[in-house]
Design a protein around this motif. Structure first.
Motif, PDB file in Angstrom:
ATOM      1  N   LEU A  11       1.122  -1.060   0.102  1.00  0.00           N
ATOM      2  CA  LEU A  11       0.296  -0.215  -0.383  1.00  0.00           C
ATOM      3  C   LEU A  11       1.162   2.194   0.288  1.00  0.00           C
ATOM      4  CD1 LEU A  11      -3.034  -1.399   2.099  1.00  0.00           C
ATOM      5  CD2 LEU A  11      -2.697  -0.849   0.457  1.00  0.00           C
ATOM      6  N   ARG A  12       2.114   1.131   0.290  1.00  0.00           N
ATOM      7  CA  ARG A  12       2.875   2.076  -0.310  1.00  0.00           C
ATOM      8  C   ARG A  12       2.951   3.272  -1.577  1.00  0.00           C
ATOM      9  NH1 ARG A  12       8.513  -1.045  -1.301  1.00  0.00           N
ATOM     10  NH2 ARG A  12       6.667  -2.616  -3.184  1.00  0.00           N
ATOM     11  N   GLY A  13       2.507   4.321  -1.090  1.00  0.00           N
ATOM     12  CA  GLY A  13       2.178   5.847  -2.003  1.00  0.00           C
ATOM     13  C   GLY A  13       0.465   5.991  -1.796  1.00  0.00           C
ATOM     14  N   LEU A  14      -0.284   5.209  -0.998  1.00  0.00           N
ATOM     15  CA  LEU A  14      -1.840   5.466  -0.785  1.00  0.00           C
ATOM     16  C   LEU A  14      -2.076   6.767   0.997  1.00  0.00           C
ATOM     17  CD1 LEU A  14      -3.630   2.547  -1.409  1.00  0.00           C
ATOM     18  CD2 LEU A  14      -2.681   4.365  -2.822  1.00  0.00           C
ATOM     19  N   LYS A  15      -2.205   7.279   0.814  1.00  0.00           N
ATOM     20  CA  LYS A  15      -2.483   8.345   1.842  1.00  0.00           C
ATOM     21  C   LYS A  15      -3.475   8.016   2.678  1.00  0.00           C
ATOM     22  CE  LYS A  15       0.686  10.753   0.886  1.00  0.00           C
ATOM     23  NZ  LYS A  15       2.299  10.377   1.998  1.00  0.00           N
ATOM     24  N   CYS A  16      -3.982   7.837   3.425  1.00  0.00           N
ATOM     25  CA  CYS A  16      -4.603   8.108   4.724  1.00  0.00           C
ATOM     26  C   CYS A  16      -6.473   8.809   4.161  1.00  0.00           C
ATOM     27  CB  CYS A  16      -5.062   8.439   5.888  1.00  0.00           C
ATOM     28  SG  CYS A  16      -5.977   8.834   7.157  1.00  0.00           S
ATOM     29  N   PRO A  17      -7.693   7.911   4.323  1.00  0.00           N
ATOM     30  CA  PRO A  17      -7.318   6.077   5.222  1.00  0.00           C
ATOM     31  C   PRO A  17      -7.326   5.029   4.242  1.00  0.00           C
ATOM     32  CG  PRO A  17     -10.135   7.496   4.086  1.00  0.00           C
ATOM     33  CD  PRO A  17      -8.500   8.218   3.666  1.00  0.00           C
ATOM     34  N   LEU A  18      -6.637   4.848   2.961  1.00  0.00           N
ATOM     35  CA  LEU A  18      -6.837   4.106   1.949  1.00  0.00           C
ATOM     36  C   LEU A  18      -6.096   2.945   2.750  1.00  0.00           C
ATOM     37  CD1 LEU A  18      -6.266   5.689  -1.461  1.00  0.00           C
ATOM     38  CD2 LEU A  18      -8.342   5.051  -0.624  1.00  0.00           C
ATOM     39  N   PRO A  19      -4.967   3.469   3.817  1.00  0.00           N
ATOM     40  CA  PRO A  19      -4.620   1.920   3.793  1.00  0.00           C
ATOM     41  C   PRO A  19      -5.292   0.815   5.042  1.00  0.00           C
ATOM     42  CG  PRO A  19      -2.451   3.522   4.190  1.00  0.00           C
ATOM     43  CD  PRO A  19      -4.587   4.107   3.258  1.00  0.00           C
ATOM     44  N   VAL A  20      -5.540   1.592   5.568  1.00  0.00           N
ATOM     45  CA  VAL A  20      -6.907   1.004   6.716  1.00  0.00           C
ATOM     46  C   VAL A  20      -8.482   0.647   5.886  1.00  0.00           C
ATOM     47  CG1 VAL A  20      -8.478   1.317   8.146  1.00  0.00           C
ATOM     48  CG2 VAL A  20      -6.816   2.408   8.652  1.00  0.00           C
ATOM     49  N   LEU A  21      -8.128   1.398   5.020  1.00  0.00           N
ATOM     50  CA  LEU A  21      -9.606   0.269   3.934  1.00  0.00           C
ATOM     51  C   LEU A  21      -9.439  -0.981   2.748  1.00  0.00           C
ATOM     52  CD1 LEU A  21     -11.181   3.759   2.672  1.00  0.00           C
ATOM     53  CD2 LEU A  21     -12.028   2.355   4.472  1.00  0.00           C
ATOM     54  N   LYS A  22      -8.021  -0.460   2.351  1.00  0.00           N
ATOM     55  CA  LYS A  22      -7.522  -1.303   1.519  1.00  0.00           C
ATOM     56  C   LYS A  22      -7.319  -2.795   2.363  1.00  0.00           C
ATOM     57  CE  LYS A  22      -6.855   1.350  -2.603  1.00  0.00           C
ATOM     58  NZ  LYS A  22      -7.598   0.329  -3.077  1.00  0.00           N
ATOM     59  N   THR A  23      -6.609  -2.401   3.516  1.00  0.00           N
ATOM     60  CA  THR A  23      -6.019  -3.277   4.488  1.00  0.00           C
ATOM     61  C   THR A  23      -7.310  -4.263   4.894  1.00  0.00           C
ATOM     62  OG1 THR A  23      -4.229  -2.175   5.484  1.00  0.00           O
ATOM     63  CG2 THR A  23      -4.956  -3.898   7.144  1.00  0.00           C
ATOM     64  N   ASP A  42       2.486   6.162   4.384  1.00  0.00           N
ATOM     65  CA  ASP A  42       1.042   6.850   5.060  1.00  0.00           C
ATOM     66  C   ASP A  42       1.592   7.581   6.549  1.00  0.00           C
ATOM     67  OD1 ASP A  42      -0.287   9.046   5.834  1.00  0.00           O
ATOM     68  OD2 ASP A  42      -1.879   6.996   6.118  1.00  0.00           O
ATOM     69  N   PRO A  43       2.631   8.248   6.794  1.00  0.00           N
ATOM     70  CA  PRO A  43       2.926   8.196   8.258  1.00  0.00           C
ATOM     71  C   PRO A  43       2.005   7.985   9.646  1.00  0.00           C
ATOM     72  CG  PRO A  43       2.947  10.447   7.038  1.00  0.00           C
ATOM     73  CD  PRO A  43       2.642   9.254   6.475  1.00  0.00           C
ATOM     74  N   LEU A  44       0.894   8.470   8.740  1.00  0.00           N
ATOM     75  CA  LEU A  44      -0.764   7.958   9.951  1.00  0.00           C
ATOM     76  C   LEU A  44      -0.704   6.230   9.769  1.00  0.00           C
ATOM     77  CD1 LEU A  44      -2.913  11.050   8.894  1.00  0.00           C
ATOM     78  CD2 LEU A  44      -1.327  10.627  10.716  1.00  0.00           C
ATOM     79  N   ALA A  45       0.137   5.766   9.320  1.00  0.00           N
ATOM     80  CA  ALA A  45      -0.720   4.197   9.452  1.00  0.00           C
ATOM     81  C   ALA A  45       0.244   3.459  10.455  1.00  0.00           C
ATOM     82  CB  ALA A  45       0.113   3.657   8.362  1.00  0.00           C
ATOM     83  N   GLY A  46       1.486   4.587  11.280  1.00  0.00           N
ATOM     84  CA  GLY A  46       1.667   3.609  12.511  1.00  0.00           C
ATOM     85  C   GLY A  46       0.383   4.187  13.681  1.00  0.00           C
ATOM     86  N   ILE A  47       0.004   4.392  13.309  1.00  0.00           N
ATOM     87  CA  ILE A  47      -1.523   4.922  14.758  1.00  0.00           C
ATOM     88  C   ILE A  47      -2.653   4.127  13.690  1.00  0.00           C
ATOM     89  CG2 ILE A  47      -2.814   6.606  15.260  1.00  0.00           C
ATOM     90  CD1 ILE A  47      -0.185   8.996  14.994  1.00  0.00           C
ATOM     91  N   ASP A  48      -2.488   4.907  12.869  1.00  0.00           N
ATOM     92  CA  ASP A  48      -4.029   4.123  12.164  1.00  0.00           C
ATOM     93  C   ASP A  48      -4.481   2.728  11.956  1.00  0.00           C
ATOM     94  OD1 ASP A  48      -4.722   6.486  11.804  1.00  0.00           O
ATOM     95  OD2 ASP A  48      -5.331   6.626   9.893  1.00  0.00           O
ATOM     96  N   ILE A  49      -3.154   1.735  11.449  1.00  0.00           N
ATOM     97  CA  ILE A  49      -3.155   0.220  11.590  1.00  0.00           C
ATOM     98  C   ILE A  49      -3.514  -0.315  13.107  1.00  0.00           C
ATOM     99  CG2 ILE A  49      -2.625  -1.951  10.797  1.00  0.00           C
ATOM    100  CD1 ILE A  49      -3.012  -0.519   8.563  1.00  0.00           C
ATOM    101  N   PRO A  50      -3.027  -0.091  13.281  1.00  0.00           N
ATOM    102  CA  PRO A  50      -2.787  -1.243  14.862  1.00  0.00           C
ATOM    103  C   PRO A  50      -4.198  -0.369  15.637  1.00  0.00           C
ATOM    104  CG  PRO A  50      -0.579   0.655  14.697  1.00  0.00           C
ATOM    105  CD  PRO A  50      -1.131   0.841  13.954  1.00  0.00           C
ATOM    106  N   HIS A  51      -4.776   1.020  15.613  1.00  0.00           N
ATOM    107  CA  HIS A  51      -6.056   1.107  16.042  1.00  0.00           C
ATOM    108  C   HIS A  51      -6.742   0.258  15.146  1.00  0.00           C
ATOM    109  CE1 HIS A  51      -8.817   3.563  17.991  1.00  0.00           C
ATOM    110  NE2 HIS A  51     -10.048   3.353  16.170  1.00  0.00           N
ATOM    111  N   PHE A  52      -6.969   0.377  14.017  1.00  0.00           N
ATOM    112  CA  PHE A  52      -7.408  -0.399  13.290  1.00  0.00           C
ATOM    113  C   PHE A  52      -7.641  -2.665  13.485  1.00  0.00           C
ATOM    114  CE2 PHE A  52      -7.562  -3.910   9.761  1.00  0.00           C
ATOM    115  CZ  PHE A  52      -9.086  -3.837  10.303  1.00  0.00           C
TER     116      PHE A  52
END
Length: 82
Positions: A11-23, A42-52
């Motif tokens: 998911l490199r190159g995708l910005k929030c919220p796409l990494p979580v949605l695609k995961t 996406d720098p926010l993935a470090g927060i968003d993916i664990p939360h998801f």
């Protein structure tokens, strides 16, 4: 490092919220207990993916900062809603 049951989701190159949605979408296609390896820049993935993972009942097996982003290993939860 990946086993035959591991699935890579680049998911490199995708910005929030796409990494979580695609995961989420990719996990729905996997069987309970399967592992998904997610790579993102996406720098926010470090927060968003664990939360998801916590919210959806998936196990975050590994979380690693890489040179250009993050790498997560997620085991699909047995009780996670699909």
């Amino acid at each position: 490092m990946t086993s035959s049951a591991d699935v890579l989701c680049d998911l490199r190159g995708l910005k929030c919220p796409l990494p979580v949605l695609k995961t989420r979408r990719r996990l729905k296609t996997l069987h309970d207990g399967d592992r998904l390896i997610v790579e993102t820049t996406d720098p926010l993935a470090g927060i968003d993916i664990p939360h998801f993972c916590r919210q959806e009942g998936h196990e975050l097996v590994e979380s690693e900062k890489t040179a250009d982003g993050h790498r997560f290993v997620i085991r699909k939860g047995m009780s996670a809603t699909a």
